[in-house]
Scaffold this motif. Structure first.
Motif, mmCIF file in Angstrom:
data_model
loop_
_atom_site.group_PDB
_atom_site.id
_atom_site.type_symbol
_atom_site.label_atom_id
_atom_site.label_comp_id
_atom_site.label_asym_id
_atom_site.label_seq_id
_atom_site.Cartn_x
_atom_site.Cartn_y
_atom_site.Cartn_z
ATOM 1 N N ALA A 151 0.833 -1.208 0.000
ATOM 2 C CA ALA A 151 0.000 0.000 0.000
ATOM 3 C C ALA A 151 0.862 1.250 0.000
ATOM 4 C CB ALA A 151 -0.926 -0.007 1.207
ATOM 5 N N ALA A 152 1.938 1.250 0.791
ATOM 6 C CA ALA A 152 2.836 2.405 0.824
ATOM 7 C C ALA A 152 3.518 2.598 -0.524
ATOM 8 C CB ALA A 152 3.863 2.235 1.934
ATOM 9 N N ALA A 153 3.894 1.501 -1.142
ATOM 10 C CA ALA A 153 4.559 1.582 -2.444
ATOM 11 C C ALA A 153 3.629 2.166 -3.497
ATOM 12 C CB ALA A 153 5.042 0.195 -2.866
ATOM 13 N N GLU A 154 2.353 1.748 -3.466
ATOM 14 C CA GLU A 154 1.383 2.277 -4.423
ATOM 15 C C GLU A 154 1.189 3.786 -4.231
ATOM 16 O OE1 GLU A 154 -2.156 0.028 -3.950
ATOM 17 O OE2 GLU A 154 -1.409 -1.719 -5.058
ATOM 18 N N GLU A 155 1.143 4.234 -2.969
ATOM 19 C CA GLU A 155 0.954 5.662 -2.710
ATOM 20 C C GLU A 155 2.164 6.465 -3.162
ATOM 21 O OE1 GLU A 155 0.845 8.577 1.160
ATOM 22 O OE2 GLU A 155 -0.397 6.766 1.243
ATOM 23 N N LEU A 156 3.361 5.934 -2.917
ATOM 24 C CA LEU A 156 4.596 6.678 -3.207
ATOM 25 C C LEU A 156 5.139 6.412 -4.608
ATOM 26 C CD1 LEU A 156 6.389 6.072 0.229
ATOM 27 C CD2 LEU A 156 5.159 8.124 -0.504
#
Length: 426
Positions: free
Chosen positions: A377-382
């Motif tokens: 999820a963090a990777a998708e946001e960033l």
């Protein structure tokens, strides 16, 4: 010219209340001293008939309002004009009852046009009644002169009365609106401080205090608001009212902006999100929403929440919309900026540098913790790879003096504050 006045007598049989005066005793006493008992009784009865006729017209015609109707003022004016005709004094002052009527009308929200319509209606009715008496009582050879004198006397009195009442209305309206605004602000501050409402608060504020409420604070980013800012705020309030189907709204001007309260017929699902998603905030403004609250205690909560969200918005020094649900915790900490900065520097010790890499590590760790430690999820946001998230989180954890993952709540709060308010990093 006034011998015919002795023919002014109340109609018979007269109801007892028809002849009971309602104007000031001194007004009635002067009329009886100058006119006599019978003409004074005629004027008292006639003024009641004028008011009854006007009210009947209002019931039959929805375009006519009785807001400016006042039997006391009508009676006093008729007694005064008859005294003026008897004494020949065209410069006699308007009766004090007229000015008291204007003061009441302003507080009731009556328009000046309505008040003046009542005055001219009364003038026309009285003139017709007096001309009928003149035609019956005055000899033919003197009738034309008497008719002209009475018509001129009536017009001169009414013309002067209209000017004085209009001036009094403008002065009273300006004074009352200033007092009303101050009273409304005091009433709102009482609700904020105590969570209770004094008797008469609903009538004073013009909104119902039962049911659901939404409060917002609207401020200009610039100390000197841009041209047209007030108009854009008015349009924004109307657009929000339509979006959340508000029953009514109240705008209270404050030294640093405006506080707005919307009363809701039924709390829609997430009305704050509906507004922030669908209604653009006024250009150059900070809009801060409190949570929806029920009854007086809920209104207090919404007002306090809006003020706290506005505190966060003001720290950003840029236009936008903030909601208490999103920034409530930040608001609590920012209530004491010095303590907030000390807290951020303590929790993030080792990761407070202002260089680009430190900022990148803080941003990655914040996204990772905010998404429940989900690298994906963090990777998708960033917009980076999950392995890159893991690598940066490990680097951040190595720099920090306190473990980043053992107790994530303080870390998320500190990272959130540092992200939005970099000055807190020192």
């Amino acid at each position: 010219m006034s011998a015919w006045m002795s023919a002014l007598r109340p109609s018979q049989p007269a109801a007892s209340d028809d002849l009971d005066p309602v104007s000031l005793p001194e007004t009635v006493a002067r009329a009886r001293a100058v006119l006599g008992d019978e003409p004074t009784a005629w004027a008292i009865q006639r003024s009641k008939q004028i008011c009854d006729t006007y009210e009947a017209s209002a019931r039959a015609d929805p375009t006519i309002t009785v807001d400016g109707l006042d039997r006391v003022a009508c009676e006093a004016a008729l007694l005064t004009v008859l005294v003026n005709l008897r004494t020949g004094r065209a410069d006699a002052p308007a009766p004090p009852e007229g000015f008291e009527s204007v003061r009441r009308a302003v507080r009731q929200g009556a328009r000046i046009e309505t008040i003046l319509r009542v005055v001219w209606f009364s003038h026309t009715t009285v003139q017709m009644a007096l001309l009928e008496v003149l035609s019956r009582e005055v000899p033919a050879e003197r009738l034309a002169d008497e008719l002209r004198a009475v018509s001129e006397g009536l017009f001169e009195f009414v013309d002067g009365l209209v000017r004085e009442l209009a001036t009094a209305y403008d002065q009273e309206r300006a004074a009352w609106h200033g007092r009303l605004a101050a009273l409304r602000r005091q009433t709102m501050e009482h609700i904020v401080e105590h969570g209770t409402a004094r008797e008469g608060s609903e009538q004073l504020l013009g909104i119902r205090l039962r049911g659901d409420h939404l409060a917002a604070v609207i401020r200009s980013v610039d100390p000197a608001p841009p041209t047209g800012w007030d108009g854009s705020v008015t349009r924004y309030v109307a657009a929000v009212s339509a979006t959340i189907e508000a029953v009514n709204s109240l705008v209270l001007d404050q030294p640093d902006g405006s506080t707005v309260i919307w009363s809701l017929s039924a709390a829609p699902r997430d009305p704050v999100s509906a507004v922030t998603d669908r209604v653009p905030h006024p250009p150059g403004s900070i809009v801060a929403f409190g949570p929806v609250g029920r009854d007086v205690a809920g209104l207090q909560s919404s007002l306090l929440g809006a003020r706290q969200a506005a505190l966060v918005g003001g720290q950003h020094q840029s236009e936008g919309a903030w909601t208490y649900d999103d920034v409530g915790l930040q608001a609590v900490l920012l209530a004491d900026p010095e303590a907030a900065g000390r807290y951020v520097r303590h929790v993030l010790k080792g990761l407070t540098d202002g260089d680009a890499k430190s900022a990148m590590l803080r941003e990655t760790l914040w996204a990772y913790l905010r998404h429940g430690r989900s690298r994906l999820a963090a990777a998708e946001e960033l917009h980076i790879a999950p392995n890159t998230v893991a690598y940066r989180v490990r680097q951040a954890d190595e720099r920090l003096e306190r473990p980043a993952l053992d107790d994530p709540t303080p870390m998320v709060v500190a990272l959130s504050l540092a992200r939005d308010f970099p000055a807190l990093l020192g």
